[in-house]
Motif scaffolding. Structure first.
Motif, short mmCIF file in Angstrom:
data_model
loop_
_atom_site.label_atom_id
_atom_site.label_comp_id
_atom_site.label_asym_id
_atom_site.label_seq_id
_atom_site.Cartn_x
_atom_site.Cartn_y
_atom_site.Cartn_z
N ALA A 159 0.83 -1.21 0.00
CA ALA A 159 0.00 0.00 0.00
C ALA A 159 0.87 1.26 0.00
N LYS A 188 -2.49 -3.71 -6.49
CA LYS A 188 -3.73 -3.96 -5.75
C LYS A 188 -4.21 -5.39 -6.02
N TYR A 242 -13.05 -2.54 3.78
CA TYR A 242 -11.78 -2.54 3.04
C TYR A 242 -12.03 -2.80 1.56
N THR A 253 -11.62 0.17 -1.17
CA THR A 253 -10.50 0.03 -2.10
C THR A 253 -10.96 -0.44 -3.48
N HIS A 274 -12.40 2.56 -5.17
CA HIS A 274 -11.28 3.39 -5.61
C HIS A 274 -10.62 2.80 -6.86
N TRP A 320 -6.96 8.23 -2.51
CA TRP A 320 -6.03 7.23 -2.02
C TRP A 320 -5.20 7.77 -0.85
#
Length: 185
Positions: free
Chosen positions: A60, A107, A130, A134, A137, A174
């Motif tokens: 990350a 990712k 999560y 994510t 995103h 992010w």
């Protein structure tokens, strides 16, 4: 003598008003998601901390550097477009989009590692949020890559500025998700 209206603050926004409406609405959606995440976290801080220990913080962190670098390239593309340098504009946009692809690949490695460990969206409240945050995103990263490709096609300054504004929103989200999901205890 005719009276001219004073320019409104909206006239001074870079890019296009409708893109700013989209950006603000997306930031509100992500903000609501983060607020819900933090709200649920209050009910189970130990469970969230234990779940957080299964995340790949190093990946990350690398992804943060990747997206910030891509944002820099998008900003360079705007400058190149303003200087009427379409070739440089396209290279900068291609670089920003390629780094978006690197972000998605990293990712995917992270998601695959979680799946191999038996961690999925139903593995508890932390992982539900999560994956929702994510994943949403990541969908915006994909949309941003498409937008950068489209505005790079003609490399006109206004279009490049609008595309870069969207890309910067993706970066900003992010930069907010990373510490809240991966680092905040």
């Amino acid at each position: 003598m005719s009276a001219q209206a004073d320019p409104s603050p909206l006239d001074q926004l870079p890019g296009d008003l409708m893109m700013w409406v989209l950006i603000v609405s997306e930031l509100l959606v992500f903000g609501a998601g983060l607020a819900a995440f933090l709200g649920v976290r209050i009910t189970d801080p130990a469970g969230f901390a234990a779940a957080q220990d299964h995340l790949h913080r190093a990946l990350a962190g690398i992804n943060t550097l990747v997206l910030v670098s891509s944002g820099w390239l998008a900003a360079r593309a705007v400058r190149s477009a303003e200087a009427a340098r379409p070739g440089a504009t396209r290279w900068h946009l291609a670089g920003a989009a390629a780094l978006g692809g690197v972000f998605l690949a990293i990712k995917a490695v992270e998601y695959a590692g979680n799946a191999a460990a038996g961690i999925g969206m139903t593995s508890g409240g932390f992982f539900t949020f999560y994956y929702l945050l994510t994943g949403f995103h990541a969908a915006h990263v994909i949309a941003g890559i498409v937008i950068l490709g489209l505005v790079g096609w003609r490399a006109e300054p206004r279009a490049v500025e609008v595309g870069a504004a969207f890309w910067h929103m993706v970066d900003l989200v992010w930069v907010l998700l990373f510490p809240v999901i991966y680092l905040l205890r």
